[in-house]
Structure formats: structure tokens, C-alpha cells
Motif scaffolding. Structure first.
Motif, PDB file in Angstrom:
ATOM      1  N   VAL A 160      34.870  17.676 -57.652  1.00 17.51           N
ATOM      2  CA  VAL A 160      34.161  17.317 -56.420  1.00 17.51           C
ATOM      3  C   VAL A 160      32.841  18.070 -56.353  1.00 17.51           C
ATOM      4  O   VAL A 160      32.763  19.246 -56.713  1.00 17.51           O
ATOM      5  N   THR A 161      31.789  17.356 -55.913  1.00 20.89           N
ATOM      6  CA  THR A 161      30.539  18.039 -55.628  1.00 20.89           C
ATOM      7  C   THR A 161      30.064  17.619 -54.236  1.00 20.89           C
ATOM      8  O   THR A 161      30.584  16.668 -53.669  1.00 20.89           O
ATOM      9  N   ALA A 162      29.107  18.344 -53.700  1.00 18.97           N
ATOM     10  CA  ALA A 162      28.642  18.071 -52.343  1.00 18.97           C
ATOM     11  C   ALA A 162      27.196  17.613 -52.404  1.00 18.97           C
ATOM     12  O   ALA A 162      26.385  18.190 -53.123  1.00 18.97           O
ATOM     13  N   ALA A 217      32.862  24.141 -43.967  1.00 15.12           N
ATOM     14  CA  ALA A 217      33.430  25.005 -45.009  1.00 15.12           C
ATOM     15  C   ALA A 217      34.946  24.802 -45.110  1.00 15.12           C
ATOM     16  O   ALA A 217      35.515  24.850 -46.211  1.00 15.12           O
ATOM     17  N   ALA A 218      35.600  24.536 -43.973  1.00 12.97           N
ATOM     18  CA  ALA A 218      37.062  24.362 -43.986  1.00 12.97           C
ATOM     19  C   ALA A 218      37.454  23.152 -44.829  1.00 12.97           C
ATOM     20  O   ALA A 218      38.472  23.172 -45.527  1.00 12.97           O
ATOM     21  N   PHE A 219      36.648  22.089 -44.768  1.00 10.64           N
ATOM     22  CA  PHE A 219      36.924  20.884 -45.557  1.00 10.64           C
ATOM     23  C   PHE A 219      36.826  21.217 -47.046  1.00 10.64           C
ATOM     24  O   PHE A 219      37.724  20.898 -47.833  1.00 10.64           O
ATOM     25  N   LEU A 220      35.720  21.899 -47.433  1.00 11.59           N
ATOM     26  CA  LEU A 220      35.523  22.224 -48.854  1.00 11.59           C
ATOM     27  C   LEU A 220      36.626  23.167 -49.350  1.00 11.59           C
ATOM     28  O   LEU A 220      37.117  23.016 -50.469  1.00 11.59           O
ATOM     29  N   VAL A 250      39.714  21.145 -49.964  1.00 13.34           N
ATOM     30  CA  VAL A 250      39.568  20.303 -51.165  1.00 13.34           C
ATOM     31  C   VAL A 250      39.731  21.167 -52.417  1.00 13.34           C
ATOM     32  O   VAL A 250      40.381  20.788 -53.391  1.00 13.34           O
ATOM     33  N   GLU A 251      39.143  22.374 -52.367  1.00 14.44           N
ATOM     34  CA  GLU A 251      39.170  23.269 -53.535  1.00 14.44           C
ATOM     35  C   GLU A 251      40.592  23.688 -53.919  1.00 14.44           C
ATOM     36  O   GLU A 251      40.848  24.051 -55.065  1.00 14.44           O
ATOM     37  N   PRO A 277      30.244  26.194 -55.966  1.00 19.51           N
ATOM     38  CA  PRO A 277      31.369  26.866 -55.320  1.00 19.51           C
ATOM     39  C   PRO A 277      31.209  26.823 -53.796  1.00 19.51           C
ATOM     40  O   PRO A 277      30.127  27.098 -53.288  1.00 19.51           O
ATOM     41  N   PRO A 278      32.268  26.453 -53.066  1.00 24.10           N
ATOM     42  CA  PRO A 278      32.176  26.422 -51.600  1.00 24.10           C
ATOM     43  C   PRO A 278      31.601  27.718 -51.009  1.00 24.10           C
ATOM     44  O   PRO A 278      30.893  27.667 -50.007  1.00 24.10           O
ATOM     45  N   ALA A 279      31.872  28.854 -51.637  1.00 33.00           N
ATOM     46  CA  ALA A 279      31.333  30.112 -51.097  1.00 33.00           C
ATOM     47  C   ALA A 279      29.813  30.099 -51.122  1.00 33.00           C
ATOM     48  O   ALA A 279      29.149  30.590 -50.194  1.00 33.00           O
ATOM     49  N   ALA A 280      29.220  29.506 -52.163  1.00 32.23           N
ATOM     50  CA  ALA A 280      27.756  29.418 -52.253  1.00 32.23           C
ATOM     51  C   ALA A 280      27.212  28.452 -51.203  1.00 32.23           C
ATOM     52  O   ALA A 280      26.190  28.713 -50.564  1.00 32.23           O
ATOM     53  N   ILE A 281      27.918  27.334 -51.005  1.00 33.82           N
ATOM     54  CA  ILE A 281      27.473  26.364 -49.987  1.00 33.82           C
ATOM     55  C   ILE A 281      27.534  27.002 -48.604  1.00 33.82           C
ATOM     56  O   ILE A 281      26.628  26.856 -47.791  1.00 33.82           O
TER      57      ILE A 281
END
Ligand code: AMP
Length: 361
Positions: free
Chosen positions: A45-47, A54-57, A60-61, A69-73
Motif C-alpha cells: 500500500v502507498t499513500a 494515521a489510525a487508518f494507515l 492497514v500496516e 512508512p506511516p510514521a514518516a507520513i
């Protein structure tokens, strides 16, 4: 590249990415059932933009890898977190204070001096949620109008120009930058990107080096952009980080051996990154809804289409609204100055034709 794409969006069916995808799922980011159905269909998955909860990502992760990485987003989707990250990583940026009240705003303005700019901590881009303060404002009123719990006050940067570096970083840490490009904004929205930037080679190299430091500190995977201010003495300050292919990298579609979107796909699928070389200078011009004749009537594109080295890209958005990014065109030429002159001439011709049709001038 042969990939099959599933788009998950909270927009109505037929959104621009959905028009290109094999499957378009339309559901809220809080819809756990839809999310479960989505992750079952995909390998990675990419955004496409940073304002995804953030909760959605994070959810998904748990099921499939997510890049970047969701942390970077999460860091880059919020100005307060982004600024604190830059400060913590020792990367130069404009001086700033985080504020959560009119009193804090007053203290910040006193410390940073005037002019300065107040920005919302969350959901800001293209100058939205920003207010430049030059003195004499009623700061109580300014704070109430901002209407959010947290903001960031930045010292005003008297920059010579604005540049950005679009770059890709692979899952193995390989870092592949495109050239440092120059961005000209009008009303806070990107108007022209000149590739390469008209700055000394050492400034470009320093900008690329800062982008590399940002990417490494974020443990980034995918295509990203780092926007920077160039001061009159050549000093660079990072303004913003975009965790995605960026408007200032759209010229790569027509001008580079591998474009920023292909780099994104290569990075997130674990392939080697491509050659970013740009054989010929390019200038990209954003096409805002303002150029359209009505919300649904396209301009006469012949000034772009009849140019031997211009390419038109339209995004398939249903309604053209003022300020909305509807597409762009890129002009290639032997020098960046020539590309810029020809790009400006095409844009002026589009505006002239619009004025003739819409206002009868
Ligand atoms: P931003 O949405 O933060 O990227 O801001 C949009 C544009 O506003 C930037 O590209 C700059 O042209 C201008 N801007 C933002 N912050 C500052 C600042 N601290 N000093 C000077 N100009 C700024």
C-alpha cells in the motif's frame, strides 16, 4: 508496469486516481469492514496524499506493508511535528514557535519579530490556513480567526528564491534525487517549476544533500519532495516536506529517463530505482481552474498542443474551480531560460483566449 491497482478513497466514485485503477473502493477511513476488504486485495500500500488519518494507515500496516512508512507520513502531515522533527535532526529551517492560545501567539510574535507568519499545525498546504503578520493586527482576533487548537509561528524568510528536491529512496536505502528545481509561486500556489534551478551548482548540491538527510532521518521509502528557501547569501532553509510525488516533480514525466511516479512504484514494490537523468531543460506550468471557460468547459488548448516541445497533462477532475489544480503542461528547450520564455508565452496566450471568449475583451 503491469501492476493492478486498487484505490481506497473517501471521495465519491470516479475520482481521478479511481479513473485509472482496476478497482475503486469508496468508503470512510473509519470503515473497518471496507478496510479489511481492501487489504485482502493488495500486496503493498502507498499513500497518494498526506492527509490520511494515521489510525487508518496504522491499521492497514498490520496487514500489509505500507510505503512511505506511516510514521514518516504522520510527521509530515502536521507542521508542528514536521518542524520539531527538522529541529531534532539538526536540519536548518525558519525559526518557529508552537502556539496554542492568543497569549502564546503574542509571546511568539514578540520573540520572533515582525514580519512573521502564523500557520495551522494540521491540514495546511498552498498557503491555506496561513496569515502573515506585519504589525498592528489584533492578535486575539487573529488567533480566533485561525480557529484551530494549535498553530506554528514562523519568522519571515526574506528568500531570494524557492527550490525543491524531488527524490526517491528505496527499501534498501538507495537515494536517487532528481535535479534541484526552482519554484515560482503566485498567491501561494505553485505557478512555474524551472528544471534545473537557476542557482549555483554548490547551492543545488547543498539542497540535494539536505533532502538526503531528511529522507534518511525519516527512514523514508518512496518518492518525496523537500521544499527549501534560498537566502541571498546562498543559505538554505527547509520549508516543507511532502511525502509523495510532488507538483514540482511533474516535469519528470516529460523530461527525465525515469519519472517521479515510476520511482514511487519501483520503491514501494522493492525494485531497483531508475535513472533520474534529465537530458534537456524543462519548465512546468500549473493549470488552475481559473484558465477554464466555465466549471466544465475546457480552454482551447491549441497554444500548448501546437507547440513542438510542449506536453499537456489533464487530471480528469470533474469541475474547474478557481485555484484548483486541474492539470499542467511542460515545455522542453535547449536552455531553461528558453523553456521559461516559451512556457510563459503559452500561458499568456491561453489567458488571452479565455478573456476573449469569457469576457469578450
Ligand atoms: P507553505 O504552504 O508553508 O509551503 O507556504 C506557501 C508559500 O508561502 C511558500 O512557498 C512561500 O512562498 C510562502 N512562505 C511560507 N512561509 C514563509 C516564511 N516563513 N517566510 C517567507 N515566505 C513564506
Amino acid at each position: 508496469m503491469g501492476f493492478r491497482v486498487v484505490v481506497f478513497t473517501d471521495e465519491a466514485p470516479g475520482c481521478p486516481a479511481g479513473q485509472e485503477a482496476e478497482v475503486e473502493m469508496n468508503a470512510g477511513y473509519g470503515d473497518a469492514e471496507a478496510r479489511a476488504k481492501f487489504v485482502k486485495q493488495v500486496d503493498v500500500v502507498t499513500a497518494e496524499f498526506e492527509n490520511i488519518p494515521a489510525a487508518f494507515l496504522a491499521a492497514v500496516e498490520k496487514a500489509v506493508p505500507v510505503f512511505p512508512p506511516p510514521a514518516a507520513i504522520e510527521i509530515t502531515q502536521n507542521r508542528e511535528r514536521e518542524k520539531n522533527f527538522l529541529r531534532g535532526a539538526g536540519i536548518p529551517c525558519a525559526e518557529f514557535r508552537v502556539v496554542d492560545s492568543a497569549a502564546a501567539l503574542e509571546a511568539a510574535v514578540a520573540e520572533l519579530g515582525l514580519p512573521c507568519v502564523l500557520k495551522t499545525a494540521a491540514f495546511g498546504y498552498d498557503g491555506k490556513g496561513q496569515r502573515k503578520l506585519t504589525g498592528g493586527e489584533d492578535l486575539e482576533e487573529v488567533w480566533t480567526t485561525l480557529g484551530v487548537p494549535r498553530g506554528v509561528v514562523e519568522a519571515w524568510v526574506p528568500f531570494q528564491c524557492e527550490v525543491s528536491v524531488v527524490a526517491a529512496r528505496g527499501q534498501d536505502g538507495q537515494f536517487v534525487p532528481f535535479a534541484c528545481v526552482e519554484n515560482i509561486h503566485t498567491h501561494h500556489i505553485l505557478d512555474f517549476t524551472l528544471a534545473p534551478a537557476r542557482v549555483p551548482a554548490q547551492t543545488s548540491a547543498a539542497a540535494v544533500d539536505l533532502a538526503r538527510r531528511v529522507a534518511e532521518a525519516l527512514n523514508y521509502v518512496g518518492t518525496m519532495a523537500v521544499e527549501l528557501f534560498v537566502l541571498h547569501d546562498g543559505t538554505l532553509l527547509v520549508n516543507e516536506i511532502a511525502p509523495r510525488p510532488h507538483n514540482s516533480g511533474h516535469y519528470t514525466i516529460d523530461a527525465c529517463e525515469t519519472n517521479q511516479f515510476e520511482q514511487q512504484l519501483r520503491a514501494v514494490t522493492g525494485m531497483p530505482l531508475g535513472n533520474p537523468a534529465q537530458p534537456v531543460p524543462a519548465v512546468m506550468v500549473n493549470l488552475l481552474g481559473d484558465v477554464w471557460y466555465t466549471e466544465v468547459n475546457h480552454p482551447d488548448w491549441s497554444p500548448v498542443l501546437s507547440h513542438p516541445r510542449a506536453n499537456l497533462h489533464l487530471y480528469g477532475k470533474k469541475k474547474a474551480l478557481p485555484g484548483r489544480k486541474m492539470g499542467h503542461f511542460t515545455v522542453l528547450a535547449p536552455t531553461v531560460e528558453q523553456a521559461f520564455a516559451e512556457a510563459r508565452a503559452i500561458k499568456e496566450e491561453l489567458l488571452l483566449r479565455r478573456a476573449t471568449v469569457v469576457t469578450g475583451v
